[in-house]
Design a protein around this motif. Structure first.
Motif, PDB file in Angstrom:
ATOM      1  N   CYS A  16       4.570 -12.981  70.248  1.00  0.00           N
ATOM      2  CA  CYS A  16       3.530 -11.978  70.014  1.00  0.00           C
ATOM      3  C   CYS A  16       4.037 -10.982  68.983  1.00  0.00           C
ATOM      4  CB  CYS A  16       3.171 -11.254  71.306  1.00  0.00           C
ATOM      5  SG  CYS A  16       2.495 -12.341  72.578  1.00  0.00           S
ATOM      6  N   ILE A  17       3.265 -10.777  67.922  1.00  0.00           N
ATOM      7  CA  ILE A  17       3.699  -9.922  66.819  1.00  0.00           C
ATOM      8  C   ILE A  17       2.596  -8.926  66.479  1.00  0.00           C
ATOM      9  CG2 ILE A  17       4.675  -9.887  64.488  1.00  0.00           C
ATOM     10  CD1 ILE A  17       5.064 -12.906  64.720  1.00  0.00           C
ATOM     11  N   ASP A  18       2.969  -7.677  66.327  1.00  0.00           N
ATOM     12  CA  ASP A  18       2.019  -6.682  65.829  1.00  0.00           C
ATOM     13  C   ASP A  18       2.609  -5.841  64.703  1.00  0.00           C
ATOM     14  OD1 ASP A  18       3.778  -5.065  67.180  1.00  0.00           O
ATOM     15  OD2 ASP A  18       2.363  -4.474  68.740  1.00  0.00           O
ATOM     16  N   ASP A  19       3.803  -6.198  64.238  1.00  0.00           N
ATOM     17  CA  ASP A  19       4.436  -5.522  63.108  1.00  0.00           C
ATOM     18  C   ASP A  19       3.902  -6.155  61.823  1.00  0.00           C
ATOM     19  OD1 ASP A  19       6.008  -4.458  61.115  1.00  0.00           O
ATOM     20  OD2 ASP A  19       7.924  -4.948  62.049  1.00  0.00           O
ATOM     21  N   MET A  20       3.002  -5.475  61.128  1.00  0.00           N
ATOM     22  CA  MET A  20       2.329  -6.049  59.968  1.00  0.00           C
ATOM     23  C   MET A  20       3.258  -6.302  58.780  1.00  0.00           C
ATOM     24  SD  MET A  20      -0.812  -6.661  60.735  1.00  0.00           S
ATOM     25  CE  MET A  20      -0.326  -7.075  62.403  1.00  0.00           C
ATOM     26  N   GLN A  21       4.449  -5.719  58.787  1.00  0.00           N
ATOM     27  CA  GLN A  21       5.380  -5.921  57.676  1.00  0.00           C
ATOM     28  C   GLN A  21       6.341  -7.085  57.944  1.00  0.00           C
ATOM     29  OE1 GLN A  21       4.799  -4.239  54.896  1.00  0.00           O
ATOM     30  NE2 GLN A  21       3.157  -3.241  56.056  1.00  0.00           N
ATOM     31  N   ARG A  22       6.321  -7.611  59.133  1.00  0.00           N
ATOM     32  CA  ARG A  22       7.257  -8.676  59.501  1.00  0.00           C
ATOM     33  C   ARG A  22       6.867  -9.990  58.820  1.00  0.00           C
ATOM     34  NH1 ARG A  22       8.646 -10.754  65.671  1.00  0.00           N
ATOM     35  NH2 ARG A  22       9.618 -12.725  65.066  1.00  0.00           N
ATOM     36  N   PRO A  23       7.840 -10.741  58.305  1.00  0.00           N
ATOM     37  CA  PRO A  23       7.512 -12.061  57.738  1.00  0.00           C
ATOM     38  C   PRO A  23       6.979 -13.004  58.815  1.00  0.00           C
ATOM     39  CG  PRO A  23       9.700 -11.352  57.046  1.00  0.00           C
ATOM     40  CD  PRO A  23       9.262 -10.413  58.132  1.00  0.00           C
ATOM     41  N   LEU A  24       6.102 -13.877  58.433  1.00  0.00           N
ATOM     42  CA  LEU A  24       5.537 -14.842  59.365  1.00  0.00           C
ATOM     43  C   LEU A  24       6.633 -15.799  59.849  1.00  0.00           C
ATOM     44  CD1 LEU A  24       2.757 -15.819  60.537  1.00  0.00           C
ATOM     45  CD2 LEU A  24       2.708 -17.450  58.641  1.00  0.00           C
ATOM     46  N   PRO A  25       6.816 -15.952  61.150  1.00  0.00           N
ATOM     47  CA  PRO A  25       7.828 -16.891  61.648  1.00  0.00           C
ATOM     48  C   PRO A  25       7.500 -18.331  61.272  1.00  0.00           C
ATOM     49  CG  PRO A  25       7.075 -15.415  63.391  1.00  0.00           C
ATOM     50  CD  PRO A  25       6.133 -15.240  62.244  1.00  0.00           C
ATOM     51  N   PHE A  26       8.512 -19.180  61.255  1.00  0.00           N
ATOM     52  CA  PHE A  26       8.392 -20.618  61.018  1.00  0.00           C
ATOM     53  C   PHE A  26       7.950 -20.959  59.596  1.00  0.00           C
ATOM     54  CE2 PHE A  26       6.987 -19.927  65.547  1.00  0.00           C
ATOM     55  CZ  PHE A  26       8.233 -20.202  66.103  1.00  0.00           C
ATOM     56  N   ALA A  27       8.041 -19.994  58.687  1.00  0.00           N
ATOM     57  CA  ALA A  27       7.658 -20.247  57.289  1.00  0.00           C
ATOM     58  C   ALA A  27       8.727 -19.677  56.364  1.00  0.00           C
ATOM     59  CB  ALA A  27       6.300 -19.635  56.995  1.00  0.00           C
ATOM     60  N   PRO A  28       9.949 -20.201  56.416  1.00  0.00           N
ATOM     61  CA  PRO A  28      11.040 -19.605  55.627  1.00  0.00           C
ATOM     62  C   PRO A  28      10.853 -19.730  54.121  1.00  0.00           C
ATOM     63  CG  PRO A  28      11.741 -21.684  56.616  1.00  0.00           C
ATOM     64  CD  PRO A  28      10.417 -21.340  57.229  1.00  0.00           C
ATOM     65  N   PHE A  29      10.088 -20.723  53.676  1.00  0.00           N
ATOM     66  CA  PHE A  29       9.918 -20.897  52.229  1.00  0.00           C
ATOM     67  C   PHE A  29       8.870 -19.944  51.674  1.00  0.00           C
ATOM     68  CE2 PHE A  29       8.124 -22.789  48.397  1.00  0.00           C
ATOM     69  CZ  PHE A  29       9.278 -23.031  47.658  1.00  0.00           C
ATOM     70  N   CYS A  30       7.687 -19.925  52.268  1.00  0.00           N
ATOM     71  CA  CYS A  30       6.632 -19.049  51.725  1.00  0.00           C
ATOM     72  C   CYS A  30       6.697 -17.641  52.306  1.00  0.00           C
ATOM     73  CB  CYS A  30       5.253 -19.656  51.908  1.00  0.00           C
ATOM     74  SG  CYS A  30       4.807 -20.089  53.586  1.00  0.00           S
ATOM     75  N   ALA A  31       7.109 -17.490  53.565  1.00  0.00           N
ATOM     76  CA  ALA A  31       7.401 -16.208  54.211  1.00  0.00           C
ATOM     77  C   ALA A  31       6.421 -15.087  53.874  1.00  0.00           C
ATOM     78  CB  ALA A  31       8.822 -15.776  53.865  1.00  0.00           C
ATOM     79  N   PRO A  32       5.122 -15.265  54.091  1.00  0.00           N
ATOM     80  CA  PRO A  32       4.194 -14.155  53.816  1.00  0.00           C
ATOM     81  C   PRO A  32       4.342 -13.066  54.872  1.00  0.00           C
ATOM     82  CG  PRO A  32       3.031 -15.948  54.880  1.00  0.00           C
ATOM     83  CD  PRO A  32       4.427 -16.444  54.644  1.00  0.00           C
ATOM     84  N   PRO A  33       4.201 -11.801  54.492  1.00  0.00           N
ATOM     85  CA  PRO A  33       4.184 -10.745  55.515  1.00  0.00           C
ATOM     86  C   PRO A  33       2.935 -10.889  56.380  1.00  0.00           C
ATOM     87  CG  PRO A  33       3.607  -9.845  53.368  1.00  0.00           C
ATOM     88  CD  PRO A  33       4.022 -11.268  53.134  1.00  0.00           C
ATOM     89  N   LEU A  34       3.035 -10.426  57.600  1.00  0.00           N
ATOM     90  CA  LEU A  34       1.950 -10.618  58.541  1.00  0.00           C
ATOM     91  C   LEU A  34       0.642  -9.996  58.052  1.00  0.00           C
ATOM     92  CD1 LEU A  34       1.817 -12.026  61.298  1.00  0.00           C
ATOM     93  CD2 LEU A  34       1.942  -9.779  62.358  1.00  0.00           C
ATOM     94  N   HIS A  35       0.713  -8.838  57.407  1.00  0.00           N
ATOM     95  CA  HIS A  35      -0.527  -8.185  56.954  1.00  0.00           C
ATOM     96  C   HIS A  35      -1.262  -9.033  55.930  1.00  0.00           C
ATOM     97  CE1 HIS A  35       0.807  -6.894  52.917  1.00  0.00           C
ATOM     98  NE2 HIS A  35       1.974  -6.672  53.455  1.00  0.00           N
ATOM     99  N   SER A  36      -0.523  -9.822  55.150  1.00  0.00           N
ATOM    100  CA  SER A  36      -1.154 -10.714  54.179  1.00  0.00           C
ATOM    101  C   SER A  36      -1.760 -11.931  54.871  1.00  0.00           C
ATOM    102  CB  SER A  36      -0.124 -11.158  53.141  1.00  0.00           C
ATOM    103  OG  SER A  36      -0.685 -12.103  52.248  1.00  0.00           O
ATOM    104  N   PHE A  37      -1.028 -12.501  55.815  1.00  0.00           N
ATOM    105  CA  PHE A  37      -1.501 -13.694  56.521  1.00  0.00           C
ATOM    106  C   PHE A  37      -2.735 -13.393  57.360  1.00  0.00           C
ATOM    107  CE2 PHE A  37      -1.051 -16.814  60.087  1.00  0.00           C
ATOM    108  CZ  PHE A  37      -1.206 -17.976  59.333  1.00  0.00           C
TER     109      PHE A  37
END
Length: 211
Positions: A16-37
């Motif tokens: 469970c994630i609510d930190d909008m600046q955190r990189p999306l887990p399980f995506a080490p190559f593209c690693a979008p921040p949560l607010h973008s995803f």
């Protein structure tokens, strides 16, 4: 603030994630921040599956550059049959930076990789590619649902809880079915004309999901 629940099928657990600046887990190559995803998501709680994120990351890696993707989460409407395509397993890829040839090449790549069940140009907006991840289940009932009980967890539990909440049942989106979720399912099915059920079986699911 939007909270994202990710079902990790390999660990049979949830993140469970609510930190909008955190990189999306399980995506080490593209690693979008949560607010973008999550920029298309307006619900308080949304969800997806590790396999959908890993499919995006694998596609980005094969493509050779991070793809601009966002979760196309749509709240369930009781007037429509729910499906993973409506909820947490569909991604929208922004193609604005690609020329027509590159767009076709990317679409062919995604189809050939077979990581997504469906890849198509969006009818809603130009320059967007829609990709839906299929999450398979070993035993099939409507919508490929397994029969459910207390403790059932994963994508199908998330989908059922989303449907129950939309039907007005008091239901929290957690990904794990509780005693109250089972009671809510039976109660919803009874309101929809299904009598004599003591467990969440095919008849209950058919009534809730309109099939």
């Amino acid at each position: 603030m939007t909270k994202l629940i990710i079902y990790d099928n390999k660990a049979d657990s949830f993140i469970c994630i609510d930190d909008m600046q955190r990189p999306l887990p399980f995506a080490p190559f593209c690693a979008p921040p949560l607010h973008s995803f999550l920029r298309l998501c307006h619900a308080e709680t949304v969800w997806t599956d590790r396999r959908a994120i890993e499919a995006l990351d694998a596609t980005s890696r094969t493509w050779g550059a991070p793809l601009d993707a966002r979760l196309a989460f749509k709240c369930f409407s009781p007037d429509a049959v729910p499906s993973p395509q409506m909820l947490g397993l569909t991604l929208k890829l922004n193609l604005a930076g690609l020329n027509p040839s590159e767009r076709c090449e990317l679409k062919r790549l995604m189809i050939s990789m077979n990581d997504f069940e469906k890849v198509s140009e969006s009818y809603e907006s130009a320059g967007v590619l829609t990709a839906t991840k299929r999450i398979s289940c070993s035993c099939g009932t409507p919508l490929c649902f397994p029969e459910a009980s207390v403790g059932s967890r994963g994508v199908y539990a998330l989908l059922l809880q989303s449907a129950l909440a939309a039907l007005g049942e008091p239901c929290c989106i957690t990904g794990t079915l509780s005693c109250s979720d089972v009671a809510a399912s039976l109660r919803a099915a009874k309101k929809l004309g299904v009598e004599g059920c003591s467990r969440i079986d095919c008849r209950v699911l058919k009534s809730i999901f309109g099939r």
